[in-house]
Design a protein around this motif. Structure first.
Motif, PDB file in Angstrom:
ATOM      1  N   ARG A 103       9.523   4.127  -4.132  1.00 41.86           N
ATOM      2  CA  ARG A 103      10.565   3.122  -3.897  1.00 41.86           C
ATOM      3  C   ARG A 103      10.618   2.790  -2.409  1.00 41.86           C
ATOM      4  O   ARG A 103      10.475   3.676  -1.561  1.00 41.86           O
ATOM      5  N   TYR A 104      10.820   1.503  -2.121  1.00 37.30           N
ATOM      6  CA  TYR A 104      10.816   1.010  -0.745  1.00 37.30           C
ATOM      7  C   TYR A 104      12.076   0.190  -0.504  1.00 37.30           C
ATOM      8  O   TYR A 104      12.401  -0.694  -1.291  1.00 37.30           O
ATOM      9  N   THR A 105      12.801   0.482   0.554  1.00 41.44           N
ATOM     10  CA  THR A 105      14.089  -0.170   0.822  1.00 41.44           C
ATOM     11  C   THR A 105      13.947  -1.553   1.445  1.00 41.44           C
ATOM     12  O   THR A 105      14.930  -2.260   1.603  1.00 41.44           O
ATOM     13  N   GLY A 106      12.747  -1.929   1.805  1.00 40.30           N
ATOM     14  CA  GLY A 106      12.532  -3.162   2.551  1.00 40.30           C
ATOM     15  C   GLY A 106      12.209  -2.845   4.001  1.00 40.30           C
ATOM     16  O   GLY A 106      11.678  -3.664   4.734  1.00 40.30           O
TER      17      GLY A 106
ATOM     18  N   GLU B 180       0.820  -1.197   0.000  1.00 48.25           N
ATOM     19  CA  GLU B 180       0.000   0.000   0.000  1.00 48.25           C
ATOM     20  C   GLU B 180       0.862   1.258   0.000  1.00 48.25           C
ATOM     21  O   GLU B 180       1.755   1.414   0.829  1.00 48.25           O
ATOM     22  N   ILE B 181       0.584   2.141  -0.939  1.00 47.59           N
ATOM     23  CA  ILE B 181       1.312   3.402  -1.060  1.00 47.59           C
ATOM     24  C   ILE B 181       0.896   4.327   0.082  1.00 47.59           C
ATOM     25  O   ILE B 181      -0.290   4.434   0.390  1.00 47.59           O
ATOM     26  N   PRO B 182       1.856   4.991   0.732  1.00 46.27           N
ATOM     27  CA  PRO B 182       1.498   5.864   1.857  1.00 46.27           C
ATOM     28  C   PRO B 182       0.684   7.078   1.404  1.00 46.27           C
ATOM     29  O   PRO B 182       0.914   7.626   0.336  1.00 46.27           O
ATOM     30  N   THR B 183      -0.239   7.466   2.248  1.00 47.35           N
ATOM     31  CA  THR B 183      -1.064   8.640   1.962  1.00 47.35           C
ATOM     32  C   THR B 183      -0.814   9.746   2.978  1.00 47.35           C
ATOM     33  O   THR B 183      -1.458  10.789   2.922  1.00 47.35           O
ATOM     34  N   ASN B 184       0.133   9.532   3.882  1.00 47.05           N
ATOM     35  CA  ASN B 184       0.408  10.515   4.923  1.00 47.05           C
ATOM     36  C   ASN B 184       1.589  11.423   4.582  1.00 47.05           C
ATOM     37  O   ASN B 184       1.985  12.242   5.395  1.00 47.05           O
ATOM     38  N   LEU B 185       2.144  11.288   3.376  1.00 44.12           N
ATOM     39  CA  LEU B 185       3.274  12.129   2.970  1.00 44.12           C
ATOM     40  C   LEU B 185       2.760  13.312   2.151  1.00 44.12           C
ATOM     41  O   LEU B 185       1.567  13.424   1.887  1.00 44.12           O
ATOM     42  N   LYS B 186       3.647  14.188   1.728  1.00 44.50           N
ATOM     43  CA  LYS B 186       3.212  15.415   1.045  1.00 44.50           C
ATOM     44  C   LYS B 186       2.563  15.170  -0.310  1.00 44.50           C
ATOM     45  O   LYS B 186       1.644  15.885  -0.679  1.00 44.50           O
ATOM     46  N   HIS B 187       3.051  14.186  -1.084  1.00 51.35           N
ATOM     47  CA  HIS B 187       2.385  13.833  -2.345  1.00 51.35           C
ATOM     48  C   HIS B 187       1.079  13.136  -1.967  1.00 51.35           C
ATOM     49  O   HIS B 187       1.084  12.169  -1.214  1.00 51.35           O
ATOM     50  N   ALA B 188      -0.048  13.626  -2.485  1.00 53.55           N
ATOM     51  CA  ALA B 188      -1.351  13.049  -2.160  1.00 53.55           C
ATOM     52  C   ALA B 188      -1.840  12.192  -3.326  1.00 53.55           C
ATOM     53  O   ALA B 188      -2.346  12.713  -4.320  1.00 53.55           O
ATOM     54  N   PRO B 189      -1.677  10.863  -3.239  1.00 52.55           N
ATOM     55  CA  PRO B 189      -2.082   9.981  -4.333  1.00 52.55           C
ATOM     56  C   PRO B 189      -3.583  10.063  -4.615  1.00 52.55           C
ATOM     57  O   PRO B 189      -4.389  10.101  -3.695  1.00 52.55           O
ATOM     58  N   VAL B 190      -3.915  10.072  -5.897  1.00 49.26           N
ATOM     59  CA  VAL B 190      -5.308  10.010  -6.324  1.00 49.26           C
ATOM     60  C   VAL B 190      -5.531   8.710  -7.096  1.00 49.26           C
ATOM     61  O   VAL B 190      -6.472   7.978  -6.833  1.00 49.26           O
TER      62      VAL B 190
ATOM     63  N   THR C 243      13.446  -5.471  -7.522  1.00 49.95           N
ATOM     64  CA  THR C 243      13.088  -4.066  -7.630  1.00 49.95           C
ATOM     65  C   THR C 243      12.775  -3.439  -6.282  1.00 49.95           C
ATOM     66  O   THR C 243      12.280  -4.123  -5.382  1.00 49.95           O
ATOM     67  N   ASP C 244      13.085  -2.166  -6.153  1.00 45.44           N
ATOM     68  CA  ASP C 244      12.654  -1.434  -4.967  1.00 45.44           C
ATOM     69  C   ASP C 244      11.478  -0.525  -5.301  1.00 45.44           C
ATOM     70  O   ASP C 244      10.961   0.169  -4.443  1.00 45.44           O
ATOM     71  N   THR C 245      11.037  -0.531  -6.562  1.00 45.45           N
ATOM     72  CA  THR C 245       9.888   0.276  -6.959  1.00 45.45           C
ATOM     73  C   THR C 245       8.629  -0.531  -6.689  1.00 45.45           C
ATOM     74  O   THR C 245       8.373  -1.532  -7.343  1.00 45.45           O
ATOM     75  N   LYS C 246       7.860  -0.084  -5.731  1.00 47.86           N
ATOM     76  CA  LYS C 246       6.690  -0.831  -5.274  1.00 47.86           C
ATOM     77  C   LYS C 246       5.385  -0.251  -5.800  1.00 47.86           C
ATOM     78  O   LYS C 246       4.358  -0.926  -5.767  1.00 47.86           O
ATOM     79  N   GLY C 247       5.400   0.983  -6.261  1.00 48.69           N
ATOM     80  CA  GLY C 247       4.163   1.572  -6.736  1.00 48.69           C
ATOM     81  C   GLY C 247       4.379   2.825  -7.548  1.00 48.69           C
ATOM     82  O   GLY C 247       5.466   3.398  -7.558  1.00 48.69           O
TER      83      GLY C 247
ATOM     84  N   SER D 227      11.729   5.130   0.447  1.00 41.99           N
ATOM     85  CA  SER D 227      13.021   5.704   0.111  1.00 41.99           C
ATOM     86  C   SER D 227      12.923   7.185  -0.255  1.00 41.99           C
ATOM     87  O   SER D 227      11.980   7.624  -0.903  1.00 41.99           O
ATOM     88  N   ARG D 228      13.955   7.924   0.117  1.00 42.78           N
ATOM     89  CA  ARG D 228      14.070   9.322  -0.309  1.00 42.78           C
ATOM     90  C   ARG D 228      14.359   9.414  -1.807  1.00 42.78           C
ATOM     91  O   ARG D 228      14.283  10.473  -2.392  1.00 42.78           O
ATOM     92  N   GLN D 229      14.721   8.285  -2.418  1.00 41.97           N
ATOM     93  CA  GLN D 229      14.988   8.270  -3.847  1.00 41.97           C
ATOM     94  C   GLN D 229      13.715   8.108  -4.672  1.00 41.97           C
ATOM     95  O   GLN D 229      13.782   8.026  -5.893  1.00 41.97           O
ATOM     96  N   SER D 230      12.564   8.065  -4.010  1.00 45.53           N
ATOM     97  CA  SER D 230      11.302   8.080  -4.747  1.00 45.53           C
ATOM     98  C   SER D 230      11.255   9.380  -5.536  1.00 45.53           C
ATOM     99  O   SER D 230      11.680  10.431  -5.041  1.00 45.53           O
TER     100      SER D 230
END
Length: 159
Positions: free
Chosen positions: A56-59, A2-12, A30-34, A63-66
């Motif tokens: 991107r998710y480190t496990g 599940e992609i986080p919804t509590n960060l500054k980017h607001a997924p739609v 891959t570290d790209t989860k969504g 990740s800040r590299q998203s």
């Protein structure tokens, strides 16, 4: 995942299983989860932008590299891929896969101006790198071709 919804980017709109289809990479590699389309993190109240985000998710943590890109840049990258693929189909005509005298390979009219796509001759390894790029595009012909075909179908439906 599940992609986080509590960060500054607001997924739609989201693709939460992107790791199942991330090109040649397996789910474990891959570290790209969504992917998501949503309200850009740089938006300010009253002046909203939309963006695409690669999650991107480190496990252990997100990740800040998203990466987050404005939608027009995502489309510009898609145009670049298509133009480069088109160019490479005929590049065999040149010994180096490009003509050093004519490095601009496409001029795409945009916003009353043009996006000019060219061979990066400032790259000191361009002769070998363009061959590597071409070999990879040929190796991934089905992978990339399938996505271009799906994009073509989607564009046909909205235009």
């Amino acid at each position: 995942m599940e992609i986080p919804t509590n960060l500054k980017h607001a997924p739609v709109f989201t693709v939460e299983n992107y790791d199942d289809i991330d090109g040649r990479l397996t789910k474990e590699e891959t570290d790209t989860k969504g992917l998501s389309l949503g309200i850009a993190q740089w938006s300010k109240r009253g002046n909203y932008d939309v963006s695409a985000k690669v999650w991107r998710y480190t496990g252990e943590k997100w990740s800040r590299q998203s990466e987050e890109l404005p939608l027009h840049r995502v489309l510009d990258l898609a145009i670049m891929i298509a133009e480069a693929k088109k160019y490479l189909q005929e590049a065999y005509q040149h010994e180096k896969l490009y003509d050093p005298e004519q490095v601009e390979i496409a001029k795409v009219a945009l916003q009353g101006n043009a996006m000019r796509l060219g061979i990066c001759t400032n790259n000191e390894h361009i002769d070998e790198d363009i061959k590597l790029f071409n070999e990879t595009m040929r190796k991934d012909v089905e992978l990339i071709g399938e996505r271009i075909q799906r994009l073509k179908e989607a564009l046909k439906d909205v235009l």
